[in-house]
Design an enzyme around this catalytic site. Structure first.
Site, PDB file in Angstrom:
ATOM      1  CG  HIS A   1       5.424  -1.571  -0.154  1.00 40.14           C
ATOM      2  ND1 HIS A   1       4.581  -1.474  -1.232  1.00 40.14           N
ATOM      3  CD2 HIS A   1       5.090  -0.548   0.673  1.00 40.14           C
ATOM      4  CE1 HIS A   1       3.776  -0.434  -1.072  1.00 40.14           C
ATOM      5  NE2 HIS A   1       4.067   0.143   0.076  1.00 40.14           N
TER       6      HIS A   1
ATOM      7  CD  GLU B   1       2.275  -1.292   3.340  1.00 37.29           C
ATOM      8  OE1 GLU B   1       2.299  -0.141   2.913  1.00 37.29           O
ATOM      9  OE2 GLU B   1       2.976  -2.203   2.877  1.00 37.29           O
TER      10      GLU B   1
END
Length: 306
Positions: free
Chosen positions: A148, A218
């Protein structure tokens, strides 16, 4: 990307459609939207169901910062999720903070799977504060989110380290949501593909199989900023990622790997995003905690499910 609650729900359709997210919201913020949260969740599920004809199960994941929430707020959230109507062809996963995983595991419907928000690169040892893949399996986690942007750019994890973490997690029978994405300056410099391909290569260099990997694109510049990649921008990267897999891994892996999108996904854009050929689901964050977003999803059911 975060649901402001101490849990992180991730929805993953069984073929190529996915929704993903984390719970990490504070009590006050949670109280304002909890009564309609299940409505948001099932709307995303149904939207992915409408897109499942692409040939794979969509994935829905809800993710958060993991630092807020209480046992009571989580209990309410779990209750809402248990009451949500989830399409059969959509995989759903929630990713709570470590300390709440056991509570969620013991109260959440078996229809929704559980993910951790991170795991260590090896088998334990003197690594204070880290959680091993073995421990995650022991408490009932089947998934873990790795790479992430916050782990990369705040904690300082590099591509090779993240690739090694993924390989170890897979070897311990954890499924991996592998996050990739570029910074704003990298996009503006025309380096989006270079960055994403480099991050993909770090995974490819370490893992022996892609069967249990979902890729989450992302764009860092679109996470929690209100800036959103257009459906065309997102599709362009997703298509490039799929092409990279075809050329550097195999055509089979390219065709079956689910690639989900995360980055300020909201009720105004998720319908068009889900229509894109190579977008197989969502990693939903902060927007899912906002009442106006939940209401928007609830009142745009026809838009979300064409």
């Amino acid at each position: 990307m975060a649901l402001s609650l101490p849990i992180s729900p991730v929805s993953i359709p069984t073929q190529k459609t996915s929704i993903s997210g984390h719970f990490a919201a504070g009590v006050t913020r949670f109280a304002s939207w909890s009564t309609t949260n299940h409505s948001f969740f099932q709307q995303v599920s149904r939207h992915l169901h409408a897109a499942a004809g692409k040939g794979c199960r969509p994935v829905a994941s809800m993710a958060g910062t993991g630092k807020n929430g209480t046992k009571d707020s989580i209990s309410k959230l779990v209750s809402d999720l248990n009451n949500a109507q989830i399409e059969d062809d959509v995989d759903v996963v929630v990713a709570p903070p470590f300390i709440y995983v056991d509570q969620v595991k013991n109260s959440l419907t078996d229809r929704i799977d559980i993910s951790a928000q991170n795991s260590w690169v090896g088998k334990g040892g003197a690594f204070t504060g880290e959680i091993s893949a073995e421990q995650l399996k022991d408490i009932g986690c089947n998934w873990v989110i790795l790479g992430h942007s916050e782990r990369r750019h705040i904690i300082g994890e590099n591509d090779e380290f993240i690739g090694s973490k993924a390989a170890y997690a897979l070897n311990q029978n954890l499924k991996v949501i592998a996050c990739i994405g570029e910074l704003l300056e990298e996009r503006e410099a025309g380096k989006t593909f270079d960055v994403c391909f480099k991050q993909l290569k770090a995974f490819a260099d370490k893992v022996s199989s892609w069967d249990d990997i979902v890729i989450a694109y992302e764009p860092v510049w679109a996470i929690g900023t209100g800036k959103v990649a257009t459906p065309q921008q997102a599709q362009e990267v997703h298509a490039a990622v799929r092409d990279w897999l075809k050329k550097n891994v195999s055509a089979d892996v390219s065709s079956v790997t689910r690639i989900i999108y995360g980055g300020s996904v909201n009720g105004n854009n998720c319908g068009e995003l889900a229509k894109q050929e190579d977008i197989d689901g969502f990693l939903v964050g902060g927007a899912s905690l906002k009442v106006n977003y939940v209401l928007l999803l609830s009142t745009n059911y026809n838009f979300m499910c064409p």
